[in-house]
Structure formats: C-alpha cells, structure tokens
Enzyme design. Structure first.
Site, PDB file in Angstrom:
ATOM      1  CB  SER A 134       3.709  27.371 -26.308  1.00  0.00           C
ATOM      2  OG  SER A 134       3.325  27.987 -25.103  1.00  0.00           O
ATOM      3  CD  GLU A 162       9.968  21.576 -15.798  1.00  0.00           C
ATOM      4  OE1 GLU A 162       9.664  20.419 -16.097  1.00  0.00           O
ATOM      5  OE2 GLU A 162      10.747  21.873 -14.878  1.00  0.00           O
TER       6      GLU A 162
HETATM    7  C1  LIG Z   1      10.319  31.897 -14.138  1.00  0.00           C
HETATM    8  C2  LIG Z   1      10.487  31.098 -15.381  1.00  0.00           C
HETATM    9  C3  LIG Z   1      11.461  30.093 -15.433  1.00  0.00           C
HETATM   10  C4  LIG Z   1      11.642  29.364 -16.617  1.00  0.00           C
HETATM   11  N1  LIG Z   1      12.646  28.429 -16.670  1.00  0.00           N
HETATM   12  C5  LIG Z   1      12.950  27.872 -17.886  1.00  0.00           C
HETATM   13  C6  LIG Z   1      14.107  27.024 -18.024  1.00  0.00           C
HETATM   14  O1  LIG Z   1      14.811  26.725 -17.054  1.00  0.00           O
HETATM   15  N2  LIG Z   1      14.405  26.541 -19.256  1.00  0.00           N
HETATM   16  C7  LIG Z   1      13.651  26.830 -20.362  1.00  0.00           C
HETATM   17  O2  LIG Z   1      13.980  26.385 -21.453  1.00  0.00           O
HETATM   18  N3  LIG Z   1      12.520  27.613 -20.244  1.00  0.00           N
HETATM   19  C8  LIG Z   1      12.184  28.147 -19.046  1.00  0.00           C
HETATM   20  N4  LIG Z   1      11.073  28.952 -18.924  1.00  0.00           N
HETATM   21  C9  LIG Z   1      10.217  29.176 -20.078  1.00  0.00           C
HETATM   22  C10 LIG Z   1       8.859  28.518 -19.971  1.00  0.00           C
HETATM   23  O3  LIG Z   1       8.946  27.128 -20.128  1.00  0.00           O
HETATM   24  C11 LIG Z   1       7.922  29.199 -20.977  1.00  0.00           C
HETATM   25  O4  LIG Z   1       7.630  30.469 -20.411  1.00  0.00           O
HETATM   26  C12 LIG Z   1       6.661  28.428 -21.264  1.00  0.00           C
HETATM   27  O5  LIG Z   1       6.952  27.263 -21.976  1.00  0.00           O
HETATM   28  C13 LIG Z   1       5.632  29.246 -22.060  1.00  0.00           C
HETATM   29  O6  LIG Z   1       6.184  29.961 -23.092  1.00  0.00           O
HETATM   30  P1  LIG Z   1       5.886  31.544 -23.217  1.00  0.00           P
HETATM   31  O7  LIG Z   1       6.077  32.113 -21.857  1.00  0.00           O
HETATM   32  O8  LIG Z   1       6.701  32.080 -24.297  1.00  0.00           O
HETATM   33  O9  LIG Z   1       4.352  31.651 -23.545  1.00  0.00           O
HETATM   34  P2  LIG Z   1       3.676  31.623 -25.003  1.00  0.00           P
HETATM   35  O10 LIG Z   1       4.072  30.395 -25.720  1.00  0.00           O
HETATM   36  O11 LIG Z   1       3.874  32.919 -25.675  1.00  0.00           O
HETATM   37  O12 LIG Z   1       2.144  31.476 -24.594  1.00  0.00           O
HETATM   38  C14 LIG Z   1       1.335  32.588 -24.227  1.00  0.00           C
HETATM   39  C15 LIG Z   1      -0.063  32.039 -23.944  1.00  0.00           C
HETATM   40  O13 LIG Z   1      -0.601  31.394 -25.111  1.00  0.00           O
HETATM   41  C16 LIG Z   1      -0.963  30.060 -24.796  1.00  0.00           C
HETATM   42  N5  LIG Z   1      -0.684  29.183 -25.934  1.00  0.00           N
HETATM   43  C17 LIG Z   1       0.420  29.164 -26.719  1.00  0.00           C
HETATM   44  N6  LIG Z   1       0.320  28.200 -27.650  1.00  0.00           N
HETATM   45  C18 LIG Z   1      -0.845  27.565 -27.421  1.00  0.00           C
HETATM   46  C19 LIG Z   1      -1.520  26.468 -28.040  1.00  0.00           C
HETATM   47  N7  LIG Z   1      -0.981  25.806 -29.073  1.00  0.00           N
HETATM   48  N8  LIG Z   1      -2.714  26.086 -27.536  1.00  0.00           N
HETATM   49  C20 LIG Z   1      -3.261  26.733 -26.476  1.00  0.00           C
HETATM   50  N9  LIG Z   1      -2.677  27.780 -25.862  1.00  0.00           N
HETATM   51  C21 LIG Z   1      -1.490  28.199 -26.333  1.00  0.00           C
HETATM   52  C22 LIG Z   1      -0.107  29.676 -23.602  1.00  0.00           C
HETATM   53  O14 LIG Z   1      -0.688  28.614 -22.845  1.00  0.00           O
HETATM   54  C23 LIG Z   1      -0.066  30.993 -22.827  1.00  0.00           C
HETATM   55  O15 LIG Z   1      -1.236  31.141 -22.070  1.00  0.00           O
HETATM   56  C24 LIG Z   1      10.842  29.647 -17.741  1.00  0.00           C
HETATM   57  C25 LIG Z   1       9.858  30.638 -17.674  1.00  0.00           C
HETATM   58  C26 LIG Z   1       9.689  31.377 -16.525  1.00  0.00           C
HETATM   59  C27 LIG Z   1       8.642  32.453 -16.517  1.00  0.00           C
END
Ligand SMILES: Cc1cc2nc3c(=O)[nH]c(=O)nc-3n(C[C@H](O)[C@H](O)[C@H](O)COP(=O)(O)OP(=O)(O)OC[C@H]3O[C@@H](n4cnc5c(N)ncnc54)[C@H](O)[C@@H]3O)c2cc1C
Length: 385
Positions: free
Chosen positions: A131, A363
């Site tokens: 995120s 996304e």
């Molecule tokens: C199957 C899959 C395909 C993907 N494809 C791509 C791709 O093609 N290209 C790419 O670049 N990325 C890709 N991603 C990455 C995806 O965009 C990220 O997983 C997503 O943005 C969330 O990041 P994170 O999983 O690290 O969660 P984290 O950021 O670690 O978040 C964990 C939790 O904390 C919450 N959280 C974090 N910060 C805040 C805040 N400020 N306020 C409130 N809640 C918060 C989140 O909502 C979540 O519930 C993919 C992910 C998956 C699982």
C-alpha cells in the site's frame, strides 16, 4: 437494465461473451486446478482484436475507450476471473506508455500489445512496499547511456508471460516519492529474471511472479517521461485501470448469480424448488440489485473517464471499492444459495468466491481506496468553504 450501449459496444460484448462461453467455460476448472496460464484463450482473444480495444488506431488498436474495454473485461470475468486478470493486466501494463511514453516508445511497443502478440506487465509492488508504494527499494542508476536496475518486484501479474514490463524504480532515493521513475524493460534483457511463481487462493490461471533485476542494463531512452515522474506515472496508470477491477467484480458477481439461479430452479427441497422460498428469492433479488448498482457505478466512472475529465481518481476508486465489495458478497451468497453443492468444485461458484477475494486487494486495497475517496471529499469540502 438499459445501459445505452452503442452498437459497437454490443458487438464487443457479444464477441467477448462468445469467447467466454466457447473457450473459457469448458477449461476454467482445469486452468484453476493446474495453475495454468491460458495461452490458447489469449490467442483467441487476440484474433478477436480484444487486446486493442482501448488503444488508439494510430498504434494498431481499435480506438475505443475505457467503457468498451470494461465491457469486454466484464464478459470474460463472468466466465473466469483468472483469465480476465491475465487480459486486464495488459491494459494496466500498457497505460504508463500510452499516458506518458514518447512517440518513439509508443511506435515501438504499443502495436504488438494491441495485436496481442506481446503481453505486458506492470511492476510497482515490492516485499516492503505494498500500500505504501513510496517504500520501493529497486534502484535505477544512470551510467553513460544506460540505466542499471537492481532490486526485486513482488507479485507481478503476467510475470514471465509478458515480453514488456513497465517498472517503477528509484533514481534518487534522497527525494523520496519524487525520486522514482518509470522504465520499460524487455524480457530477455541480461540481468532480468523471474523469481518465485506464487501458488494462490484464486485467479490461478494468472501468473504472479517476482521480477528480479541484478545489474540489469537498459537503454537510457527506456525511461518513461522524465526522472522523478515515476509515482505520477504509477498513480495515473492505476486511476485508469482501477475501475476495470470494478468491471471484473461486476462480471464475477453476474457469473455467480447466473450459475446459482440455474441450480436453485432445479433443486427440490420440501417438495418444491428452493426458488419458491422467500428467503432464497430475497437473496437473489439483493444479489442482482447490488450487481446492477455496481455495474451502473463502473459504467458511469468509465463514461466520466472517456469524456476527457482530468481528475477521475475518486470516481475510479468508488467504482472499484463498491463493485469489488459487491463481488465478494454476491459470490459468497451464491455459494449459500446452493448450500453444500455451492461448496463443491463440481460447481463454479466455489472458484468464483475464491477468485473474487483478490479484487478487494490488488490495484490498491479497498481500505486504501476509501482513504483516497475520503481525502478527495475533504479536499473538496475545504475548497468550497
Ligand atoms: C495476485 C496478486 C496480483 C498482483 N498483481 C500486481 C501487479 O501486477 N503489479 C503490482 O505492482 N502489484 C501487484 N500486486 C500487489 C498488490 O497491488 C498489493 O498486494 C496491494 O497493493 C496491497 O499491498 P500489500 O499486499 O503489501 O498489503 P499491505 O500494504 O501490507 O496492507 C495490509 C493491510 O493493511 C491495510 N492498510 C495498509 N495501509 C493502510 C492505510 N494507510 N490505511 C488503511 N489500511 C491500510 C491494507 O488495506 C491491508 O488490509 C498483486 C497482488 C496480488 C496478491
């Protein structure tokens, strides 16, 4: 409901629907079971010109807009969200070039994306930067006429399958988010390899891998826009693609409704079809009403984008949040309507429910989208004061 689609949009919908029914439905369970990339389906979609829908005619596309693309995404998602993720990730990966690329970059890379010959992927996320994308550690250092990339991207859709990668890396860490830049990296460039392929809960037909850059040298002209523009490129790209995730939500929700109503009409309990019970009828009514509301919001965000509006960040985030929350609820309810049968792999709603979960995460998670919506509301209210 009448969404006032043009004749051409109806043609796109029918074409995508035909591919979904004839090519995707028969193999979706197998793709899911074996984690298998849908190469043959992608070829059929390329033959039907579905990869070029949103791409200007000057670069080999059909010259249509976001709504036309979303209509196709919705139809493919009705059949399989894994396949639709492989498809929609091409739009995501190509937007940095379409929005900010030079004329030479567009001429070089876009035509083969439009034809479906080359797949493309978008690499932003890293192990410590989800995120909070400003935490990326991948670097790009200018040495003579080349940028040298080092670092690892995580969970990149179409990783390994794509030939073209749009990647965000830090050119100047001391500047924080303003020190990021966007680049085009081609598969096969020395120093660019693919790491772990993920074994996922859902969308298993799509490939999700690491991108590893180890002293990977790319020509200086592969920078998109200018140094320091990386986050603007990434955020505008996501603004354009995010409502498309909403379209995926609408599709999978409608697919689940269609499956469960078919089942419910034939399921006899207490001597009558379960559709005669008001509890089931009300669930079906809510599921369809929520899905229509989601569709209306996604189409309206798309029409706003297509009208040339400059800032559609809030509309795009709202469409994504609402439609994907609906997708999760409706697919879960579809399993409930079908009872134990819904839980079994013999029926597609089990897969639809697993698949739907990712829409609330990728996304930009739905929590983060709510932050975007609220901050924009507060900004607007402050301006009006
Ligand atoms: C199957 C899959 C395909 C993907 N494809 C791509 C791709 O093609 N290209 C790419 O670049 N990325 C890709 N991603 C990455 C995806 O965009 C990220 O997983 C997503 O943005 C969330 O990041 P994170 O999983 O690290 O969660 P984290 O950021 O670690 O978040 C964990 C939790 O904390 C919450 N959280 C974090 N910060 C805040 C805040 N400020 N306020 C409130 N809640 C918060 C989140 O909502 C979540 O519930 C993919 C992910 C998956 C699982």
């Amino acid at each position: 409901m009448d969404y006032l689609l043009t004749e051409e949009q109806i043609m796109i919908r029918d074409l995508a629907r035909q591919i979904a029914v004839e090519k995707i439905v028969p193999v979706r369970a197998e793709l899911d079971e074996h984690n298998k990339f849908p190469t043959e389906i992608m070829k059929a979609m390329a033959q039907a010109d579905l990869f070029g829908i949103y791409i200007p005619e000057a670069y080999g596309g059909l010259g249509k807009k976001s709504l036309d693309l979303y209509i196709a995404i919705e139809e493919i998602s009705k059949a399989c969200l894994g396949v639709s993720t492989c498809y929609a990730a091409n739009a995501l990966g190509s937007y940095p070039i379409l929005l900010y690329g030079s004329e030479a970059q567009k001429q070089k890379y876009i035509p083969s994306i439009a034809s479906g010959k080359d797949f493309v992927a978008f690499g932003l996320t890293e192990a410590n930067a989800g995120s909070d994308a400003s935490g990326i550690q991948t670097t790009a250092k200018l040495e003579g006429n080349e940028y040298v990339l080092n670092g690892t991207k995580q969970w990149i859709t179409n990783g390994g399958e794509a030939r073209i990668y749009t990647v965000i890396a830090m050119t100047d860490k001391s500047k924080g988010a303003r020190g990021a830049s966007a680049f085009i990296v081609e598969k096969g460039t020395p120093g660019f390899t693919f790491g772990k392929k993920e074994n996922k809960m859902g969308i298993r037909a799509s490939s999700t891998t690491e991108l590893i850059f180890n002293n990977c040298r790319i020509p200086k002209e592969n920078i998109i826009a200018r140094e320091g523009m990386g986050f603007i490129v990434a955020m505008k790209t996501l603004d354009c693609s995010r409502a498309g995730v909403g379209a995926q939500g609408v599709g999978v929700a409608q697919g689940a409704i269609d499956e469960c109503i078919k089942f419910a009409k034939g399921r006899i309990q207490f001597g009558q079809p379960i559709t005669s019970f008001q509890a089931i009828q009300h669930m079906l009514a809510d599921m369809q009403t929520q899905t229509e509301a989601a569709r209306a919001l996604v189409y309206s965000a798309a029409r706003m984008m297509d009208s040339g509006a400059k800032d559609f960040s809030r509309a795009s985030a709202m469409a994504k949040v609402f439609a994907t929350d609906v997708a999760m609820k409706v697919t879960t309810d579809a399993v409930q309507v079908m009872g134990g049968s819904g839980y079994m792999k013999e029926y597609p709603v089990e897969k639809m429910m697993r698949d739907a979960k990712i829409l609330q995460i990728y996304e930009g998670t739905n929590q983060v989208q709510r932050n975007v919506i609220a901050l924009d509301m507060i900004r607007e209210a402050t301006k009006q004061k």
